[in-house]
Design an enzyme around this catalytic site. Structure first.
Site, mmCIF file in Angstrom:
data_model
loop_
_atom_site.group_PDB
_atom_site.id
_atom_site.type_symbol
_atom_site.label_atom_id
_atom_site.label_comp_id
_atom_site.label_asym_id
_atom_site.label_seq_id
_atom_site.Cartn_x
_atom_site.Cartn_y
_atom_site.Cartn_z
ATOM 1 C CG ASP A 33 -2.073 0.940 1.103
ATOM 2 O OD1 ASP A 33 -3.217 0.475 1.164
ATOM 3 O OD2 ASP A 33 -1.843 2.162 0.935
ATOM 4 C CB ILE A 34 1.277 4.298 -2.176
ATOM 5 C CG1 ILE A 34 -0.175 4.521 -2.523
ATOM 6 C CG2 ILE A 34 2.081 3.769 -3.329
ATOM 7 C CD1 ILE A 34 -0.357 5.652 -3.540
ATOM 8 C CD GLU A 97 -10.500 6.366 0.415
ATOM 9 O OE1 GLU A 97 -9.317 6.264 0.058
ATOM 10 O OE2 GLU A 97 -10.887 7.067 1.362
ATOM 11 C CB VAL A 98 -9.181 1.485 -4.990
ATOM 12 C CG1 VAL A 98 -8.771 0.897 -6.334
ATOM 13 C CG2 VAL A 98 -8.298 2.692 -4.648
ATOM 14 C CG HIS A 102 -8.566 -3.395 -2.153
ATOM 15 N ND1 HIS A 102 -9.486 -2.734 -2.932
ATOM 16 C CD2 HIS A 102 -8.394 -2.631 -1.048
ATOM 17 C CE1 HIS A 102 -9.851 -1.617 -2.333
ATOM 18 N NE2 HIS A 102 -9.205 -1.528 -1.177
ATOM 19 C CG HIS A 104 -6.536 -2.657 3.383
ATOM 20 N ND1 HIS A 104 -5.819 -1.529 3.100
ATOM 21 C CD2 HIS A 104 -7.754 -2.476 2.813
ATOM 22 C CE1 HIS A 104 -6.563 -0.691 2.389
ATOM 23 N NE2 HIS A 104 -7.747 -1.252 2.212
HETATM 24 P P1 5GP Z 1 -9.907 1.316 0.222
HETATM 25 O O1 5GP Z 1 -10.578 1.233 -1.131
HETATM 26 O O2 5GP Z 1 -9.580 -0.019 0.796
HETATM 27 O O3 5GP Z 1 -10.676 2.183 1.185
HETATM 28 O O4 5GP Z 1 -8.542 2.101 0.058
HETATM 29 C C1 5GP Z 1 -7.689 1.919 -1.035
HETATM 30 C C2 5GP Z 1 -6.277 1.696 -0.557
HETATM 31 O O5 5GP Z 1 -5.449 1.729 -1.701
HETATM 32 C C3 5GP Z 1 -5.718 2.751 0.415
HETATM 33 O O6 5GP Z 1 -5.143 2.092 1.538
HETATM 34 C C4 5GP Z 1 -4.667 3.488 -0.389
HETATM 35 O O7 5GP Z 1 -3.562 3.880 0.386
HETATM 36 C C5 5GP Z 1 -4.278 2.465 -1.435
HETATM 37 N N1 5GP Z 1 -3.881 3.071 -2.691
HETATM 38 C C6 5GP Z 1 -4.511 4.067 -3.350
HETATM 39 N N2 5GP Z 1 -3.870 4.355 -4.502
HETATM 40 C C7 5GP Z 1 -2.824 3.502 -4.571
HETATM 41 C C8 5GP Z 1 -1.793 3.317 -5.556
HETATM 42 O O8 5GP Z 1 -1.708 3.987 -6.584
HETATM 43 N N3 5GP Z 1 -0.874 2.350 -5.284
HETATM 44 C C9 5GP Z 1 -0.928 1.580 -4.158
HETATM 45 N N4 5GP Z 1 0.032 0.668 -4.004
HETATM 46 N N5 5GP Z 1 -1.884 1.726 -3.222
HETATM 47 C C10 5GP Z 1 -2.824 2.687 -3.429
#
Ligand code: 5GP
Length: 140
Positions: A33-34, A97-98, A102, A104
């Protein structure tokens, strides 16, 4: 709800944007995760498209969970962790958010607190942590 093939993780899967991968098999990849909330913060995704757990097939879930377990064991070794936290969010109201499924996987230590979300990590440190994870996978 439809799958948007321009989401960030789809671009990572197509190598259109860089990522720090630590593991790959026929059905899944795992990458750092970035914005890590602990030293060992890995994301596990299926290679095939689905938004989240709600539209995933049983096969996608099974493949992802197999890799989640492997990453969990690797993080325990790599960071001499005391435990593992899994997080998985579904749709905006669920905190997602994405929009590519996925999980974590977060290494935890007794008494620690997760770091704040949304804070960019140091890429040098992330790369060093990825090296530790790759080495630990080989030892499993
Ligand atoms: P979620 O959808 O689980 O709420 O959050 C998306 C996760 O993806 C976050 O923890 C964020 O830090 C990570 N993330 C967002 N953009 C990128 C990216 O471009 N590369 C990587 N490796 N992680 C990302």
């Amino acid at each position: 709800m439809t799958y948007d093939s321009d989401n960030i993780f789809a671009k990572i899967l197509r190598d259109e944007i860089p990522s720090t991968r630590v593991y790959e098999d026929a059905d899944t990849i795992a990458f750092m995760d970035i914005m890590p909330r602990s030293d060992g913060h890995v994301l596990v995704v299926p290679k095939t498209p689905c938004r989240n757990m709600l539209d995933a097939t049983a096969e996608q879930m099974a493949a992802v969970m197999k890799t989640v377990q492997l990453m969990s064991r690797a993080l325990m070794v790599a960071f001499e962790a005391d435990g593992i936290t899994l997080q998985q969010f579904n749709e905006t109201a669920g905190g997602q958010e994405v929009f590519h499924l996925h999980f974590h996987v977060l290494a935890r230590h007794e008494g620690d607190r997760l770091g704040a979300p949304g804070k960019m990590g140091d890429q040098v440190v992330i790369s060093q942590n990825a090296d530790k994870i790759r080495a630990s996978i080989l030892d499993l």
